[in-house]
Design an enzyme around this catalytic site. Sequence first.
Site, mmCIF file in Angstrom:
data_model
loop_
_atom_site.group_PDB
_atom_site.id
_atom_site.type_symbol
_atom_site.label_atom_id
_atom_site.label_comp_id
_atom_site.label_asym_id
_atom_site.label_seq_id
_atom_site.Cartn_x
_atom_site.Cartn_y
_atom_site.Cartn_z
ATOM 1 N N GLY A 77 24.135 25.311 29.377
ATOM 2 C CA GLY A 77 23.717 27.022 29.168
ATOM 3 C C GLY A 77 23.536 27.598 30.581
ATOM 4 O O GLY A 77 22.239 27.665 30.883
ATOM 5 N N LYS A 99 47.844 43.082 59.636
ATOM 6 C CA LYS A 99 48.853 43.820 60.358
ATOM 7 C C LYS A 99 49.701 43.363 61.682
ATOM 8 O O LYS A 99 50.865 43.304 61.648
ATOM 9 C CB LYS A 99 48.577 45.181 60.501
ATOM 10 C CG LYS A 99 49.365 46.342 60.813
ATOM 11 C CD LYS A 99 48.913 47.648 60.971
ATOM 12 C CE LYS A 99 48.417 48.154 59.647
ATOM 13 N NZ LYS A 99 48.089 49.590 59.611
ATOM 14 N N ARG A 134 25.292 25.673 17.767
ATOM 15 C CA ARG A 134 23.922 25.908 18.378
ATOM 16 C C ARG A 134 22.911 26.111 17.157
ATOM 17 O O ARG A 134 23.051 27.375 16.541
ATOM 18 C CB ARG A 134 23.680 26.718 19.651
ATOM 19 C CG ARG A 134 22.440 26.673 20.007
ATOM 20 C CD ARG A 134 22.112 27.535 21.314
ATOM 21 N NE ARG A 134 22.177 29.060 21.067
ATOM 22 C CZ ARG A 134 22.262 29.970 21.943
ATOM 23 N NH1 ARG A 134 22.438 29.575 23.308
ATOM 24 N NH2 ARG A 134 22.325 31.200 21.319
ATOM 25 N N ASN A 189 23.443 30.548 31.679
ATOM 26 C CA ASN A 189 23.018 31.836 31.799
ATOM 27 C C ASN A 189 21.417 31.462 31.874
ATOM 28 O O ASN A 189 20.800 31.994 33.137
ATOM 29 C CB ASN A 189 23.238 32.442 30.629
ATOM 30 C CG ASN A 189 24.495 33.136 30.511
ATOM 31 O OD1 ASN A 189 25.546 32.747 31.364
ATOM 32 N ND2 ASN A 189 25.002 33.343 29.054
ATOM 33 N N GLY A 243 43.102 51.572 53.526
ATOM 34 C CA GLY A 243 42.398 53.102 53.686
ATOM 35 C C GLY A 243 40.880 52.768 54.112
ATOM 36 O O GLY A 243 40.003 53.908 54.076
ATOM 37 N N HIS A 303 45.948 56.720 47.347
ATOM 38 C CA HIS A 303 44.571 56.111 47.449
ATOM 39 C C HIS A 303 44.196 55.671 45.985
ATOM 40 O O HIS A 303 43.778 54.467 45.853
ATOM 41 C CB HIS A 303 43.725 56.735 48.185
ATOM 42 C CG HIS A 303 42.169 56.134 48.311
ATOM 43 N ND1 HIS A 303 41.247 56.467 47.322
ATOM 44 C CD2 HIS A 303 41.954 55.104 49.021
ATOM 45 C CE1 HIS A 303 40.280 55.721 47.734
ATOM 46 N NE2 HIS A 303 40.568 54.966 48.488
ATOM 47 N N CYS A 362 28.801 26.397 28.234
ATOM 48 C CA CYS A 362 29.079 27.538 27.338
ATOM 49 C C CYS A 362 28.291 28.983 28.045
ATOM 50 O O CYS A 362 28.189 29.928 27.278
ATOM 51 C CB CYS A 362 28.518 26.951 25.973
ATOM 52 S SG CYS A 362 26.729 26.835 25.772
ATOM 53 N N ARG A 412 26.777 30.910 18.102
ATOM 54 C CA ARG A 412 25.369 31.182 18.187
ATOM 55 C C ARG A 412 24.871 31.401 16.571
ATOM 56 O O ARG A 412 24.901 32.742 16.162
ATOM 57 C CB ARG A 412 25.065 32.241 19.019
ATOM 58 C CG ARG A 412 25.220 31.951 20.369
ATOM 59 C CD ARG A 412 25.591 33.267 21.349
ATOM 60 N NE ARG A 412 26.953 33.600 21.159
ATOM 61 C CZ ARG A 412 27.845 34.034 21.819
ATOM 62 N NH1 ARG A 412 27.556 34.211 23.126
ATOM 63 N NH2 ARG A 412 29.045 34.270 21.559
ATOM 64 N N ARG A 436 45.555 51.092 65.515
ATOM 65 C CA ARG A 436 45.360 50.969 64.094
ATOM 66 C C ARG A 436 44.447 49.573 63.913
ATOM 67 O O ARG A 436 44.611 48.805 64.496
ATOM 68 C CB ARG A 436 46.545 50.398 63.096
ATOM 69 C CG ARG A 436 47.571 51.610 63.133
ATOM 70 C CD ARG A 436 48.648 51.122 62.444
ATOM 71 N NE ARG A 436 50.016 52.149 62.692
ATOM 72 C CZ ARG A 436 50.384 52.973 61.621
ATOM 73 N NH1 ARG A 436 49.924 52.882 60.182
ATOM 74 N NH2 ARG A 436 51.449 53.614 61.894
ATOM 75 N N TYR A 469 35.041 20.492 29.597
ATOM 76 C CA TYR A 469 35.627 21.827 29.121
ATOM 77 C C TYR A 469 34.801 22.992 29.353
ATOM 78 O O TYR A 469 33.575 22.951 29.848
ATOM 79 C CB TYR A 469 35.879 21.775 27.685
ATOM 80 C CG TYR A 469 34.494 22.009 26.601
ATOM 81 C CD1 TYR A 469 33.838 23.073 26.538
ATOM 82 C CD2 TYR A 469 34.141 20.538 26.283
ATOM 83 C CE1 TYR A 469 32.691 23.124 25.674
ATOM 84 C CE2 TYR A 469 32.698 20.547 25.697
ATOM 85 C CZ TYR A 469 32.189 21.955 25.418
ATOM 86 O OH TYR A 469 31.145 21.666 24.733
ATOM 87 N N MET A 478 39.767 51.436 56.961
ATOM 88 C CA MET A 478 39.340 51.495 58.447
ATOM 89 C C MET A 478 40.054 52.649 58.925
ATOM 90 O O MET A 478 40.960 52.969 58.406
ATOM 91 C CB MET A 478 39.425 50.124 59.084
ATOM 92 C CG MET A 478 38.059 49.188 58.687
ATOM 93 S SD MET A 478 38.322 47.701 59.124
ATOM 94 C CE MET A 478 39.737 46.908 58.715
ATOM 95 N N ARG A 501 53.587 43.494 54.430
ATOM 96 C CA ARG A 501 52.488 42.564 53.819
ATOM 97 C C ARG A 501 52.905 42.504 52.182
ATOM 98 O O ARG A 501 53.524 42.935 51.697
ATOM 99 C CB ARG A 501 51.177 43.278 54.099
ATOM 100 C CG ARG A 501 50.928 44.849 53.203
ATOM 101 C CD ARG A 501 49.829 45.412 53.681
ATOM 102 N NE ARG A 501 49.735 46.782 53.129
ATOM 103 C CZ ARG A 501 48.863 47.540 53.261
ATOM 104 N NH1 ARG A 501 48.090 47.407 54.176
ATOM 105 N NH2 ARG A 501 49.149 48.836 52.778
ATOM 106 N N SER A 531 26.119 20.741 26.809
ATOM 107 C CA SER A 531 26.674 21.764 27.137
ATOM 108 C C SER A 531 25.753 22.831 28.023
ATOM 109 O O SER A 531 24.637 23.109 27.517
ATOM 110 C CB SER A 531 27.151 22.216 25.704
ATOM 111 O OG SER A 531 27.554 23.714 26.012
#
Lengths: 907, 907
Positions: free
Chosen positions: B795, B49, B647, B797, B128, B485, B860, B591, B119, B880, B130, B369, B793
């Site tokens: 994995g 601001k 897989r 996770n 909104g 808001h 993947c 899978r 402000r 990839y 602060m 802004r 590849s």
Amino acid sequence: MEIGKVRMENKDMETISGLSIDLPKTMVYFFSAEKTDGHGGMKEVLGGKGANLAEMTSLGLPVPPGFTISTELCQVFYARGEALPEELKSEVEQAMARVEKLIGKGFGDPANPLLVSVRSGSRASMPGMMDTILNLGLNDQTVEGLAQVSGQPRFAWDSYRRFVQMYSNVVMGMNHSLLEVTLEDLKHSKGLKEDSDLAVEDLKALVQAFKKQVQESTGKSFPSDVKEQLWGAIAAVFRSWNTARAVTYREIHGYPDHWGTAVNIQSMVFGNMGEDCATGVAFTRNPSTGERSFYGEFLPNAQGEDVVAGLRTPYPVSRAGGEKSLEELMPKAYQELVEIYQKLEKHYRDMQDIEFTIEKGKLWMLQTRNGKRTAKAAVRIAMEMMDESLITAEEALLRVEPHSLDQLLHPRLDPKAEKTQLAKGLPASPGGATGKIVFDSDRAVEWAQSGEKVILVRIETSPEDISGMVSSQGILTTRGGMTSHAAVVARGMGKCCVAGCGEVDVDYGKKEMRVRGYVLTEGDQITLDGSTGEVFLGEVKTLPPELDENFGRLMNLADEYRRLGVRANADTPQDASVAREFGAEGIGLCRTEHMFFGADRIDVVRAMIMAEDRAEREESLEKLGPMQRQDFLGLFRAMESLPVTIRLLDPPLHEFLPHTDQDISELAERLGWTEEKLRNKVRALTEMNPMLGHRGCRLAITYPEIYQMQARAIAEAALLAQKEGHKVLVEIMIPLVATEAELRRLRTLVEQEVKAVQAESSMDFAYLVGTMIELPRACLVADQIAQQADFFSFGTNDLTQTTLGLSRDDAGKFLGSYVSEGLLPADPFASLDVEGVGQLVKKAVELGQKTRPDIKLGVCGEHGGDPSSIEFFHSVGLSYVSCSPFRVPIARLAAAQTAIQQRKVKH
Amino acid sequence: MEIGKVRMENKDMETISGLSIDLPKTMVYFFSAEKTDGHGGMKEVLGGKGANLAEMTSLGLPVPPGFTISTELCQVFYARGEALPEELKSEVEQAMARVEKLIGKGFGDPANPLLVSVRSGSRASMPGMMDTILNLGLNDQTVEGLAQVSGQPRFAWDSYRRFVQMYSNVVMGMNHSLLEVTLEDLKHSKGLKEDSDLAVEDLKALVQAFKKQVQESTGKSFPSDVKEQLWGAIAAVFRSWNTARAVTYREIHGYPDHWGTAVNIQSMVFGNMGEDCATGVAFTRNPSTGERSFYGEFLPNAQGEDVVAGLRTPYPVSRAGGEKSLEELMPKAYQELVEIYQKLEKHYRDMQDIEFTIEKGKLWMLQTRNGKRTAKAAVRIAMEMMDESLITAEEALLRVEPHSLDQLLHPRLDPKAEKTQLAKGLPASPGGATGKIVFDSDRAVEWAQSGEKVILVRIETSPEDISGMVSSQGILTTRGGMTSHAAVVARGMGKCCVAGCGEVDVDYGKKEMRVRGYVLTEGDQITLDGSTGEVFLGEVKTLPPELDENFGRLMNLADEYRRLGVRANADTPQDASVAREFGAEGIGLCRTEHMFFGADRIDVVRAMIMAEDRAEREESLEKLGPMQRQDFLGLFRAMESLPVTIRLLDPPLHEFLPHTDQDISELAERLGWTEEKLRNKVRALTEMNPMLGHRGCRLAITYPEIYQMQARAIAEAALLAQKEGHKVLVEIMIPLVATEAELRRLRTLVEQEVKAVQAESSMDFAYLVGTMIELPRACLVADQIAQQADFFSFGTNDLTQTTLGLSRDDAGKFLGSYVSEGLLPADPFASLDVEGVGQLVKKAVELGQKTRPDIKLGVCGEHGGDPSSIEFFHSVGLSYVSCSPFRVPIARLAAAQTAIQQRKVKH
């Protein structure tokens, strides 16, 4: 079964794929008093036995001439689909011709036949694992020649009978018990007891009966061409490298597949040519106690296999052994043997295990090798040889296998316990053992897997029994001596063994043993004392081992050489005291959760878990605090002046709650909760993968008050101990940290609590705050974590689980086959996976030291007591290892050996 | 609750510890038409601001003069325990004096008082979040002066009344609803509807009543000293940086704590001084659709907060918006505003969100802004600004937040579905949403956590509702406009929102909403259409999103710039087709186990698992083979010419068996097994930590026939597809590899099977064999593994689970607080833990390429669709990423942005 098949195929393929199939320059190495191609340093090519034969020959000892086919040919054999190269033929034939010339006999010569032994021999000793054929060269013609030349037709036909039995079994795959039944039937029908009672005509008939049985059973006729016999035997020895039992043995001992075996072909000498003949084995020192006295056994008029197989109970070599001794019966040969053994021990600078044969009064040396020995003997021999200046102190330290100390550290029978002696046999391998009796290996394996402790009872053991022996607490045999298969193997394994206990009568069919009027059946409990040879009825109380002076000297010597500190994992003052006695230099891991399981507090812990808000939780924690304080005070007293690493609460909370319906009901009733509330809590806390769940420092992020209570208890205990005049060195350890932020927060929390206690009592005490490094991420960001840590202690158990994605609780189903099939070099929970997990440890050490050069580094996983892992921990520069109290001596010795070996590398 | 407290304390400490407490050289930056210290590039110091006020002032726009206290002072404020440095006082006082001089008014001058706004303003917009205080400088004396100078006593007293309300709430911590009740009571007693109906005397009485309430409620009297007011306000703004809601907001948006907020003090202009006054907000383009038209709302005779808070429903700025517009009411000010907005958009080269006030006909600019916008609008604005040559193609690509495309990809309501319209409000944030209604945030969070889909219904929302909005499918409000808001926040979150739906009557107490005769209570189902503003009864069918031309252009443009390939994780031909439509360039992860769950085959799979030996198992596998072949054939057809990574079986076998007693009974009966047999199997397969158990390639080591069947099915399907004329590119992936030996064995197994199939049909097809890298160990020995792998590849996770020792299934209990408390920078399952897991990925890439420079590298895990993770994957050189089909567009855009940004870094 199918999987086993696939495994074998792959195993072969792996053996092949790693190998060159080029022929080596030299395929055959000759040895004789005239000329010897090899020497003792050529074990890789000649195998242990071949190298020793060459070395003994060079030393001028009386060794029957012969030659060794190189281990490289074993590799060629497998690379060519189990076929021998043409090129080998002429070399072997030339070598045979030289032997014929030296001995003055002809191979296959009906007039004066040369007989040979064909034996395996790999780089390391694998006793009884591979095949041996004796008396090769006999057929219906040469047997007559042998009878004539020796003047002993009975000896000739007995040799032939033995040869047919052995060859048909080893080379032709004949079930050897079929022939044994025929032999026993014949003896029975004639009312004879011993094989030696058989007359020549009996033996002739037996040979013909055996050959007929072989033809019927295998579909092949027994070869009469001696060259065919020879090539069959050579191939059989190579094939024996890959029998299931040899493969198992290699796995247990960590020997690689590609070594291969050599084939030793040696002219036969005969210990069974009459009463002026004998055969025996001896150790230059006592392999059981280590005592410096010539120790051996022999059988008159016998072949070597009779001694080793333990089918007849042999006599002692020296007069001191009592009974009829070689010293008395053949004093000249005995004197020569004594000179030779002294020469050999001096030459090899180690206790030797020798095989000899006396043929018509003439001594022949068949083998020498470093003798296997009990741990007790290893320690004594090492210390005494050092005292004798035969070896250096460093060599003495390297002579004892650290793992073997386990034997000394295992319990022995309580001498004061009431015992009912059942029988007494030979004290074949020391230590006490108690368990339920089983009469076959399969049952031993099966029961052991289901958690039973078993004692394997056998008339005698054979290599087929290895797996059963591994699974048993101890072994009892009714036949065979101190050098029988059972005795040798049990000592190697560090298992208690009573051998040759002839008064025990075993009936495999009924699965029972009878002795002194007792009838025990499978599942009955007995106890063995392998140090006295006694067998007791039922279970006998055991005591911790008594460690002798030599052990103490070895340990002190080790302490002079090692750089690594050795601490113990101990949770109670009792454990701590044992650890101190074993030489622990501190506690590397006190698992505070073990204190939570005490009968007087587990319900308070549970109330804390069941609390519905912080206030309720704190109420329970206030009760736990004083109990924890007492726990820690006890530890500080016991470990006076030594550091104590206390790990704050680690396991997920559900481990403290009951899980079965019945237990839940009982607990709910006892503590006045509704079953539903307790059940809901159990459900809420249940995790899919508790190993990766809400545990370790994560608990304290959620419930800071738990660690606050523990920090306070530690601080209060430290101050109390200090007031009592103890010197206290506390190391507070936060487990399962993955990020610097976690440790920062919890370090602050601990420090605030400690400061508060110090302020309350206006007293300080020295303490460190550090963390357990047990997640891959922690290793990767160890530079950040070190900002908050005074020390790292590697929790290699969990680090192994996460790095390999392998749950120790679940891996049992497949980990065994992973190791046996070579997918992993060893059980990564027993021996650190240096290639994988080791990289992370190394990285964490480097990063940790980068941030904080003086950071204290230790390991508190079970690997801390594993010698090969200790070598790695030394090499990456850890300050100490911590292991269970009983492994402390092993760690001390292993740490010394590593220090010596690494110094050698540098020089 | 308690935990939250500790958290806040630590949070503060963290803020402090990272900071220097040295005072900055410049503490105060002035802005006025005369002289401006800062400029638009100084957001870090001035906040967004403050920087914009400086920039707007420099551009010659009519901005009320004032000054900005640097964000650095916020850091100092916290470093000094929430205290302001003495040195700041004189600087602020000097700046106030300059403002007084410029404006010709005196701060606290009863004759001609200067009023200021105070402000917050941080580096990034936090709407909104602060605190703001307006009309500061009023007291019982200056209010009279203001009345006199403005000639409008009502305005003066109304300003005073607002100031007391706002100040007492923000600075003094007064519960604002207490004062509102007093206000409402007064209106009610006088029969008044609007605040603007209050008379001067009412307002005077209110101010006195308010002050009395403040004294009673807070124990402190309302400050009449204007300097005291000012310092209280400055401190309050700094303090508002660390309110719970601001902290939450920063966490959601990933803004670091150390930024701090600036304080902007600016002379007040008044939109509420009469009917020739107004205040409004506007966007230079439509923030919802992106249409290039001036779009805004204003309220006559009001202050800015009235518009933003949504308490009164505003009018449109332009005549095209219908109703009374600013264009009609104040054409001159409107014209000036149009010129300014055009200037601003050209200057900032982006759509602007501006705030303005008209005081007695004179336009003042309060703020500009970059405007928040829906994803749809962002795409359109980016493409159109590029067409207008306002920005470059690269800039256009960078203008769209990849995550925001989710909004476009989410389902919309089926236009053909039967619907019962309940109401119509403003289309505040597009998309469709359906769920059970809840009337407060806590309930929304609670129900969402238990798996319910909820719609949050509120009269209006406030920052306290953020967590409830996050948990909801959509938001419905009964008051407030497009810039309320609820609307702004919902658009930012990409959530469907219908705002200002005045015909709905909400009763929080009864937890019910009434509309058009319907009464709905908590838990009843409704459906929102955020694109039309409609609200429907019950659940309405949804359709996949319709992607417009601009979206297509953006995607094509992204494809021109990105280097990373983008594939999809898809298990069925249907998924594969969706993925292709979204632009996937292949399947990165199929899978195969998902195929096993089909109704027609799950029982065959179970029979396979129950098999007692290999033969029985193979019998079931023979039935599964043809089904798998059909599965793969479908995929190959759908992915014609594109690579398909398959897989082989990964999950532990127990996942295919039932676990509850009832399911076990049913299955046993159906398949003719005894319950006991099935139960025993379930028990035998149960694992403590299935994540680290007998799964992945470990299954195939134990049961090679499973992968053999799959390899055969793949090969047969590939040949069938090829015969149909499809081009097939198969990549066979072996999961959970930890050692080179595993992959070697299984690669051989797969190749043998494929070769056998090829031989049977005398046809070849192209295929690769590779592995999923998902264990830390695999990363550490990737050089060895690459010897057997054509591709890796990642994995990510599972790699995240093992590297952090964190089970995704169990971490829910504490992961949220880990992120919110800064122990982890983000949910590591959503956004790759670059610091930890990333190191392992990088290492594996380097090692893999060392062994095999042309190795194909992809990812993947779900991180493949996460923009910040994609940035990392690009940087380490993967080929990839592969993600779920609906994330493919996000990945395409993120990959393009990364490529552009990395090119920038290089230049």
